[in-house]
Design a protein around this motif. Structure first.
Motif, PDB file in Angstrom:
ATOM      1  N   GLY A 170       4.816  22.711 -11.261  1.00  0.00           N
ATOM      2  CA  GLY A 170       6.015  23.136 -11.969  1.00  0.00           C
ATOM      3  C   GLY A 170       6.146  24.643 -11.976  1.00  0.00           C
ATOM      4  N   THR A 171       7.397  25.111 -11.882  1.00  0.00           N
ATOM      5  CA  THR A 171       7.685  26.544 -11.925  1.00  0.00           C
ATOM      6  C   THR A 171       8.889  26.790 -12.822  1.00  0.00           C
ATOM      7  N   TYR A 172       8.720  27.700 -13.763  1.00  0.00           N
ATOM      8  CA  TYR A 172       9.822  28.109 -14.637  1.00  0.00           C
ATOM      9  C   TYR A 172      10.052  29.591 -14.429  1.00  0.00           C
ATOM     10  N   ASN A 173      11.245  29.948 -13.931  1.00  0.00           N
ATOM     11  CA  ASN A 173      11.643  31.336 -13.716  1.00  0.00           C
ATOM     12  C   ASN A 173      12.697  31.702 -14.750  1.00  0.00           C
ATOM     13  N   ILE A 174      12.374  32.656 -15.622  1.00  0.00           N
ATOM     14  CA  ILE A 174      13.317  33.082 -16.646  1.00  0.00           C
ATOM     15  C   ILE A 174      13.632  34.563 -16.450  1.00  0.00           C
ATOM     16  N   SER A 175      14.929  34.901 -16.516  1.00  0.00           N
ATOM     17  CA  SER A 175      15.364  36.263 -16.222  1.00  0.00           C
ATOM     18  C   SER A 175      16.652  36.555 -16.981  1.00  0.00           C
ATOM     19  N   GLY A 176      17.174  37.770 -16.774  1.00  0.00           N
ATOM     20  CA  GLY A 176      18.475  38.147 -17.321  1.00  0.00           C
ATOM     21  C   GLY A 176      18.532  38.056 -18.831  1.00  0.00           C
ATOM     22  N   THR A 177      19.527  37.297 -19.329  1.00  0.00           N
ATOM     23  CA  THR A 177      19.731  37.149 -20.769  1.00  0.00           C
ATOM     24  C   THR A 177      19.359  35.749 -21.264  1.00  0.00           C
ATOM     25  N   ALA A 178      18.619  35.016 -20.464  1.00  0.00           N
ATOM     26  CA  ALA A 178      18.251  33.640 -20.811  1.00  0.00           C
ATOM     27  C   ALA A 178      17.403  33.606 -22.070  1.00  0.00           C
ATOM     28  N   SER A 179      17.524  32.493 -22.808  1.00  0.00           N
ATOM     29  CA  SER A 179      16.749  32.322 -24.030  1.00  0.00           C
ATOM     30  C   SER A 179      16.194  30.909 -24.087  1.00  0.00           C
ATOM     31  N   LEU A 180      14.885  30.814 -24.338  1.00  0.00           N
ATOM     32  CA  LEU A 180      14.208  29.529 -24.536  1.00  0.00           C
ATOM     33  C   LEU A 180      13.615  29.519 -25.937  1.00  0.00           C
ATOM     34  N   VAL A 181      13.958  28.486 -26.707  1.00  0.00           N
ATOM     35  CA  VAL A 181      13.406  28.306 -28.052  1.00  0.00           C
ATOM     36  C   VAL A 181      12.753  26.933 -28.091  1.00  0.00           C
TER      37      VAL A 181
ATOM     38  N   ASN B   6       7.308  32.624 -14.512  1.00  0.00           N
ATOM     39  CA  ASN B   6       7.627  33.972 -14.059  1.00  0.00           C
ATOM     40  C   ASN B   6       8.754  34.522 -14.919  1.00  0.00           C
ATOM     41  N   MET B   7       8.454  35.589 -15.656  1.00  0.00           N
ATOM     42  CA  MET B   7       9.417  36.138 -16.610  1.00  0.00           C
ATOM     43  C   MET B   7       9.756  37.578 -16.244  1.00  0.00           C
ATOM     44  N   SER B   8      11.021  37.798 -15.875  1.00  0.00           N
ATOM     45  CA  SER B   8      11.486  39.143 -15.555  1.00  0.00           C
ATOM     46  C   SER B   8      12.587  39.599 -16.503  1.00  0.00           C
ATOM     47  N   GLY B   9      12.876  38.805 -17.516  1.00  0.00           N
ATOM     48  CA  GLY B   9      13.886  39.132 -18.508  1.00  0.00           C
ATOM     49  C   GLY B   9      14.057  37.976 -19.465  1.00  0.00           C
ATOM     50  N   GLY B  10      15.002  38.129 -20.395  1.00  0.00           N
ATOM     51  CA  GLY B  10      15.260  37.061 -21.346  1.00  0.00           C
ATOM     52  C   GLY B  10      14.227  37.007 -22.461  1.00  0.00           C
ATOM     53  N   SER B  11      14.200  35.879 -23.171  1.00  0.00           N
ATOM     54  CA  SER B  11      13.287  35.744 -24.299  1.00  0.00           C
ATOM     55  C   SER B  11      12.773  34.315 -24.408  1.00  0.00           C
ATOM     56  N   ILE B  12      11.517  34.201 -24.840  1.00  0.00           N
ATOM     57  CA  ILE B  12      10.895  32.921 -25.149  1.00  0.00           C
ATOM     58  C   ILE B  12      10.408  33.001 -26.584  1.00  0.00           C
ATOM     59  N   THR B  13      10.883  32.084 -27.420  1.00  0.00           N
ATOM     60  CA  THR B  13      10.512  32.079 -28.832  1.00  0.00           C
ATOM     61  C   THR B  13       9.880  30.754 -29.182  1.00  0.00           C
ATOM     62  N   LYS B  14       8.657  30.794 -29.661  1.00  0.00           N
ATOM     63  CA  LYS B  14       7.920  29.600 -30.057  1.00  0.00           C
ATOM     64  C   LYS B  14       7.930  29.507 -31.576  1.00  0.00           C
TER      65      LYS B  14
ATOM     66  N   ASN C 196       3.338  35.278 -15.294  1.00  0.00           N
ATOM     67  CA  ASN C 196       3.619  36.621 -14.796  1.00  0.00           C
ATOM     68  C   ASN C 196       4.808  37.179 -15.574  1.00  0.00           C
ATOM     69  N   GLN C 197       4.580  38.239 -16.331  1.00  0.00           N
ATOM     70  CA  GLN C 197       5.643  38.830 -17.152  1.00  0.00           C
ATOM     71  C   GLN C 197       5.851  40.281 -16.756  1.00  0.00           C
TER      72      GLN C 197
ATOM     73  N   TYR D 232       2.965  43.008 -17.082  1.00  0.00           N
ATOM     74  CA  TYR D 232       3.289  44.260 -16.423  1.00  0.00           C
ATOM     75  C   TYR D 232       4.353  45.060 -17.187  1.00  0.00           C
ATOM     76  N   GLY D 233       5.153  44.377 -17.986  1.00  0.00           N
ATOM     77  CA  GLY D 233       6.222  45.026 -18.719  1.00  0.00           C
ATOM     78  C   GLY D 233       6.794  44.082 -19.751  1.00  0.00           C
ATOM     79  N   GLY D 234       7.745  44.573 -20.519  1.00  0.00           N
ATOM     80  CA  GLY D 234       8.289  43.752 -21.594  1.00  0.00           C
ATOM     81  C   GLY D 234       7.375  43.779 -22.802  1.00  0.00           C
ATOM     82  N   ALA D 235       7.454  42.736 -23.619  1.00  0.00           N
ATOM     83  CA  ALA D 235       6.677  42.711 -24.855  1.00  0.00           C
ATOM     84  C   ALA D 235       6.268  41.294 -25.204  1.00  0.00           C
TER      85      ALA D 235
END
Length: 289
Positions: free
Chosen positions: A104-115, A132-140, A159-160, A185-188
């Motif tokens: 499985g592969t989940y690519n999240i980018s841009g303004t996407a949001s996963l809750v 693979n996260m290059s943008g957007g947000s993941i909230t648990k 990979n963030q 590598y970046g983000g928070a």
């Protein structure tokens, strides 16, 4: 769209005849009260989301790849490309993938949001998963943890390079029983307690090469597990006072990029030895706050 049935994108494959499914979502609202499987029973599934809202509630989980009922010779492949819009998993788990034989592969980018209000797993049940996260947000939120490499034989990689991951309500396990790697590598990332190597047989690695990594505590779930923290840039921050902020890791190494510890105004203690990995060890450590 309101759906009470299961959603399968890419169903069945025995290595010769393979079902391929594609779903493109650019707007609107999709309310699902049952299982979602992208790549199931040996099939290949791809879901591309560039807008809109998915509300997942009721029975079942959200699976990006599952080996469920896969015939001999088959192996499911699931991929979710998410660049905008909201995926709101109110009930059930978010698994990338669920189990072997699948990937499985989940690519999240841009303004996407996963809750997600339950477990998030990348690499589970003997299978390999990539986030693979290059943008957007993941909230648990809610119960369950974030797991990278859960289950014996599983391999999980996060990979963030940008974006924000938030999980302050539960723990993060970088390798539960399998092998897990988080490359920042970046983000928070804003976390509660982080365990690198949750069990004795797990292999966990957290590579901090940039960005901001914030946690209440960084340690190992089992001192026998293979736990490695590599510091080569970026900033580590505590989320509160803690006399045992970092401890009991097999290895914590400082590379050429150095390590920045920002106390953010909190009182913390670090008993963990910071070894030299080309960056001078504790001599290349910057303390702020």
């Amino acid at each position: 769209v309101n759906c009470s049935s299961e959603i399968w994108v890419g169903q069945f494959g025995d290595g010769v005849g393979i079902g391929n499914g594609i779903y493109n979502l650019s707007g609107g609202t999709f309310n699902i009260s049952n299982w979602v499987a992208i790549g199931r029973s040996g099939g290949n599934g791809q879901w591309t989301m560039t807008g809109g809202v998915i509300n997942k509630f009721g029975n079942g989980s959200f699976l990006v790849g599952t080996g469920f009922s896969t015939p001999a010779g088959g192996s499911s492949v699931g991929q979710l490309d998410h660049s905008a819009g909201l995926i709101n998993v109110q009930s059930g788990e978010f698994l990338v993938p669920e189990n072997s034989p699948s990937t499985g592969t989940y690519n999240i980018s841009g303004t996407a949001s996963l809750v997600v209000n339950n477990w998030i797993a990348v690499g589970r049940g003997g299978a390999a998963g990539n986030l693979n996260m290059s943008g957007g947000s993941i909230t648990k939120t809610g119960g369950g943890n974030i797991v990278i490499g859960g289950g014996g034989g599983s391999v999980g990689i996060l990979n963030q390079t940008n974006g924000v991951i938030t999980n302050t309500t539960s723990q993060v396990w970088v390798a539960e029983n399998g092998t897990g790697t988080w490359n920042l590598y970046g983000g928070a990332a804003y976390c509660g307690i982080v365990h690198i190597a949750q069990t004795a047989g797990s292999v966990g690695t957290l590579n901090l090469n940039g960005g901001v990594f914030s946690a209440f505590e960084v340690t190992s779930g089992d001192p026998i597990g293979s736990s490695t923290l590599s510091l080569n840039g970026g900033t580590i921050q505590p989320t509160g006072d803690n006399a045992t902020f970092m401890h009991d890791l097999i290895a914590a190494q400082v590379g050429a990029g150095g390590a920045i510890f920002d106390s953010a105004g909190f009182n913390i203690s670090i008993s963990q030895v910071l070894a030299d990995n080309g960056g001078g060890g504790s001599r290349r450590t910057t303390l702020l706050g």
